[in-house]
Design a protein around this motif. Structure first.
Motif, mmCIF file in Angstrom:
data_model
loop_
_atom_site.group_PDB
_atom_site.id
_atom_site.type_symbol
_atom_site.label_atom_id
_atom_site.label_comp_id
_atom_site.label_asym_id
_atom_site.label_seq_id
_atom_site.Cartn_x
_atom_site.Cartn_y
_atom_site.Cartn_z
ATOM 1 N N GLN A 143 15.670 -34.069 43.966
ATOM 2 C CA GLN A 143 15.264 -33.478 45.247
ATOM 3 C C GLN A 143 15.911 -32.114 45.488
ATOM 4 O O GLN A 143 15.476 -31.367 46.355
ATOM 5 N N ALA A 144 16.967 -31.803 44.723
ATOM 6 C CA ALA A 144 17.605 -30.503 44.894
ATOM 7 C C ALA A 144 16.638 -29.387 44.519
ATOM 8 O O ALA A 144 16.787 -28.255 44.954
ATOM 9 N N TYR A 145 15.667 -29.700 43.691
ATOM 10 C CA TYR A 145 14.622 -28.728 43.378
ATOM 11 C C TYR A 145 13.618 -28.801 44.528
ATOM 12 O O TYR A 145 12.781 -29.696 44.590
ATOM 13 N N THR A 178 13.927 -18.820 38.354
ATOM 14 C CA THR A 178 13.009 -19.907 38.718
ATOM 15 C C THR A 178 13.712 -21.265 38.815
ATOM 16 O O THR A 178 13.083 -22.271 39.109
ATOM 17 N N GLY A 179 15.015 -21.304 38.514
ATOM 18 C CA GLY A 179 15.744 -22.562 38.677
ATOM 19 C C GLY A 179 16.059 -23.283 37.375
ATOM 20 O O GLY A 179 16.266 -24.493 37.378
ATOM 21 N N LYS A 180 16.138 -22.539 36.270
ATOM 22 C CA LYS A 180 16.430 -23.195 34.992
ATOM 23 C C LYS A 180 17.834 -23.796 34.980
ATOM 24 O O LYS A 180 18.029 -24.910 34.501
ATOM 25 N N GLY A 181 18.781 -23.063 35.527
ATOM 26 C CA GLY A 181 20.147 -23.583 35.594
ATOM 27 C C GLY A 181 20.201 -24.828 36.473
ATOM 28 O O GLY A 181 20.823 -25.837 36.131
ATOM 29 N N LEU A 182 19.516 -24.751 37.604
ATOM 30 C CA LEU A 182 19.447 -25.897 38.513
ATOM 31 C C LEU A 182 18.833 -27.103 37.798
ATOM 32 O O LEU A 182 19.349 -28.217 37.877
ATOM 33 N N ALA A 183 17.749 -26.868 37.064
ATOM 34 C CA ALA A 183 17.067 -27.956 36.355
ATOM 35 C C ALA A 183 17.998 -28.600 35.330
ATOM 36 O O ALA A 183 18.039 -29.824 35.187
ATOM 37 N N ASN A 362 12.041 -14.179 41.660
ATOM 38 C CA ASN A 362 11.818 -15.580 42.013
ATOM 39 C C ASN A 362 12.793 -16.131 43.065
ATOM 40 O O ASN A 362 13.187 -15.403 43.967
ATOM 41 N N VAL A 363 13.161 -17.408 42.924
ATOM 42 C CA VAL A 363 13.949 -18.053 43.974
ATOM 43 C C VAL A 363 15.310 -17.369 44.156
ATOM 44 O O VAL A 363 15.810 -17.262 45.267
ATOM 45 N N ARG A 364 15.899 -16.886 43.050
ATOM 46 C CA ARG A 364 17.182 -16.203 43.206
ATOM 47 C C ARG A 364 17.035 -14.995 44.118
ATOM 48 O O ARG A 364 17.860 -14.760 44.990
HETATM 49 N N1 LIG Z 1 13.210 -25.183 43.634
HETATM 50 C C1 LIG Z 1 14.391 -24.752 44.078
HETATM 51 N N2 LIG Z 1 14.957 -25.289 45.171
HETATM 52 C C2 LIG Z 1 16.148 -24.866 45.640
HETATM 53 N N3 LIG Z 1 16.856 -23.905 45.060
HETATM 54 C C3 LIG Z 1 16.370 -23.331 43.963
HETATM 55 C C4 LIG Z 1 15.124 -23.730 43.409
HETATM 56 N N4 LIG Z 1 14.899 -22.990 42.301
HETATM 57 C C5 LIG Z 1 15.936 -22.171 42.174
HETATM 58 N N5 LIG Z 1 16.843 -22.356 43.164
HETATM 59 C C6 LIG Z 1 18.078 -21.607 43.368
HETATM 60 O O1 LIG Z 1 17.824 -20.265 43.003
HETATM 61 C C7 LIG Z 1 18.928 -19.698 42.321
HETATM 62 C C8 LIG Z 1 18.521 -19.236 40.935
HETATM 63 O O2 LIG Z 1 18.240 -20.369 40.122
HETATM 64 P P1 LIG Z 1 18.802 -20.487 38.640
HETATM 65 O O3 LIG Z 1 20.104 -19.797 38.506
HETATM 66 O O4 LIG Z 1 18.724 -21.905 38.261
HETATM 67 O O5 LIG Z 1 17.685 -19.643 37.888
HETATM 68 P P2 LIG Z 1 17.464 -19.392 36.347
HETATM 69 O O6 LIG Z 1 16.077 -19.798 36.055
HETATM 70 O O7 LIG Z 1 18.561 -20.061 35.590
HETATM 71 O O8 LIG Z 1 17.575 -17.828 36.231
HETATM 72 P P3 LIG Z 1 18.019 -16.889 34.965
HETATM 73 O O9 LIG Z 1 16.928 -16.964 33.953
HETATM 74 O O10 LIG Z 1 18.120 -15.524 35.565
HETATM 75 O O11 LIG Z 1 19.318 -17.441 34.488
HETATM 76 C C9 LIG Z 1 19.984 -20.774 42.291
HETATM 77 O O12 LIG Z 1 20.841 -20.555 43.377
HETATM 78 C C10 LIG Z 1 19.202 -22.049 42.467
HETATM 79 O O13 LIG Z 1 19.986 -23.061 43.035
#
Ligand SMILES: Nc1ncnc2c1ncn2[C@@H]1O[C@H](COP(=O)(O)OP(=O)(O)OP(=O)(O)O)[C@@H](O)[C@H]1O
Ligand SMILES: [Mg+2]
Length: 458
Positions: A143-145, A178-183, A362-364
């Motif tokens: 759900q964090a995503y 896009t949230g790869k680290g989060l995933a 993106n989300v960042r």
């Molecule tokens: N679906 C989401 N819901 C809540 N927060 C999100 C979501 N997607 C991304 N985030 C937040 O956006 C920020 C960027 O995400 P993250 O660092 O995971 O991106 P990334 O894909 O790893 O980027 P990069 O390729 O630049 O490393 C983080 O703070 C993350 O928690």
């Protein structure tokens, strides 16, 4: 934390004396005279002793059976045993079950005090670790995503499903932010390996000369400056997950070595002979299009195929614009709390601008914009003037044969690159080869950027 103690002792006098003694020392103490009573206390749910001090032989059985059940039920706490006559088989079983110590009667209360105080320190340290892991598990549940769009639902469902699969390698794709680290964190903390370590390495952040030793570890003297033996990050992730961020940056020869580790489930440290077994789940991420990288011989095809048996591609924010409605309040709440602000209302004009923008970061990028606005807010209204969404301004300013770019800090280098590509595409009527020629670049390079910036048609 008040130290808590359960005493399991059938000799009433001894039990009471110990209870009095430890109460005086500031412990919360309960007493049980039988295994059945101890069971009621331990499983009752309102008393969770940090330490159990137990006699070995009780009227209704052997206390080791109780310890065994407690371990199986996952009850926390350290156990110390006291016994009338030390029997070796018992003490072996006690230690196997993870009992902390084993004392013979008659017990010296001073020594017992030392042992129990050491036990409570271990118990508390362990509880802190478990609490922390439990916190991360909550924080990184699927759900964090966040997001309510169909694309977000799909990504979240995939994350939940993949976390349940014992895969050995997985590849996460998607543009920057896009949230790869989060995933990757969700996959670890929602999966079976959540109690194991999550080790993160950014392949782009480590210089070529260091990364091999970091990943694989080394024996003493493996290379100049290799002082002593070192376990590498892969070994450190044993029992857990290794997150290889920006895997596209890993040098080709190390890609070969990494593939071998994934397939053999073992490695050799630099300068080492011994083969070391490693039980690691590999999660790799890249915001580059690895298929293109493979075609251009910058990424090993064999590693790519091994990693992409399980593959997750996260959608760019502009493909799930509806989610801005959920993400913005989420980030406002976060920065309100961090910065002591009280932003509560987002004007329609702000929503309109947020929805119209393309979000190349993106989300960042969205999160950064919300951070800036919340920090600069003067009241409970989300301030429109600090949005500063660069590309929301009219499309790239092409003039004559050139392009005009503002150097006032409103555009990042990446924004500028994006504008250049956009301008070239416009000039070439959308023809990538033509645009590449204008930028004195190759069709492939340009195609990569068109994809990265989401400038393709549709
Ligand atoms: N679906 C989401 N819901 C809540 N927060 C999100 C979501 N997607 C991304 N985030 C937040 O956006 C920020 C960027 O995400 P993250 O660092 O995971 O991106 P990334 O894909 O790893 O980027 P990069 O390729 O630049 O490393 C983080 O703070 C993350 O928690
Ligand atoms: Mg990342």
């Amino acid at each position: 934390m008040t130290p808590s103690l359960l005493i399991v002792e059938d000799e009433a006098l001894l039990g009471q004396e110990l209870q009095r003694h430890f109460r005086r020392e500031g412990w919360e103490v309960r007493l049980a005279a039988t295994l059945a009573e101890a069971r009621t206390q331990l499983w009752g749910g309102e008393f969770e002793p940090a330490v159990v001090l137990s006699d070995m032989n009780l009227p209704d059985g052997n206390a080791l059976d109780l310890l065994e059940d407690a371990r199986e039920a996952g009850l926390p706490g350290e156990w110390v045993f006291v016994t009338g006559y030390g029997s070796v088989p018992d003490s072996v079983r006690a230690l196997k079950l993870g009992a902390l110590d084993f004392l013979e009667k008659p017990v010296d209360v001073g020594r017992l005090s030392l042992v129990l105080n050491a036990a409570v320190r271990t118990a508390h340290a362990e509880r802190r670790l478990t609490d922390q892991a439990a916190g991360e598990e909550k924080r990184y549940a699927p759900q964090a995503y966040a997001g309510d769009s169909a694309a977000a639902h799909e990504a979240r469902d995939m994350l939940a499903r993949l976390a349940q699969v014992p895969f050995s390698a997985l590849l996460i794709g998607g543009e920057t932010g896009t949230g790869k680290g989060l995933a990757a964190r969700i996959l670890h903390y929602a999966g079976a390996r959540r109690r194991g370590p999550l080790v993160e390495v950014n392949c782009a952040a480590l210089p070529r000369e260091l990364i091999e030793g970091e990943l694989f570890g080394h024996e003493a003297g493996a290379f100049t400056g290799a002082k002593g033996r070192r376990r590498g990050l892969i070994e450190q992730a044993s029992g857990g997950t290794l997150f290889l961020d920006e895997i596209g940056e890993l040098p080709l020869d190390l890609q070969v070595k990494l593939l071998k580790v994934i397939e053999d489930k073992s490695l050799r440290r630099l300068g080492g002979e011994r083969v070391i077994a490693v039980d690691v789940q590999f999660v790799a991420a890249s915001n580059r299009d690895l298929e293109t990288e493979v075609r251009e011989n910058r990424f090993r095809a064999d590693l790519f195929h091994r990693l992409s048996v399980f593959r997750l591609v996260l959608p760019p924010l502009r493909a799930r614009r509806d989610d801005i409605r959920q993400l913005v309040p989420l980030f406002i709440r976060e920065y309100n709390a961090k910065a002591g602000r009280r932003v509560a209302r987002v004007p329609d004009a702000v929503w309109a601008k947020l929805a119209a923008y393309d979000w190349p970061g993106n989300v960042r990028e969205l999160r950064n914009v919300v951070e800036r606005c919340v920090l600069l807010a003067e009241d409970e209204i989300f301030p429109e003037r600090w949005l500063q969404l660069s590309a929301a301004a009219p499309a790239p300013a092409a003039s004559g044969d050139g392009v005009w770019l503002p150097l006032d800090g409103s555009l990042s280098l990446e924004d500028m690159e994006r504008r250049l590509v956009e301008a070239a595409l416009t000039r070439a009527d959308g023809n990538v080869t033509g645009a590449a020629r204008l930028l004195k670049s190759t069709r492939e390079t340009l195609r990569y950027r068109v994809e990265k910036f989401g400038l393709g048609k549709g």
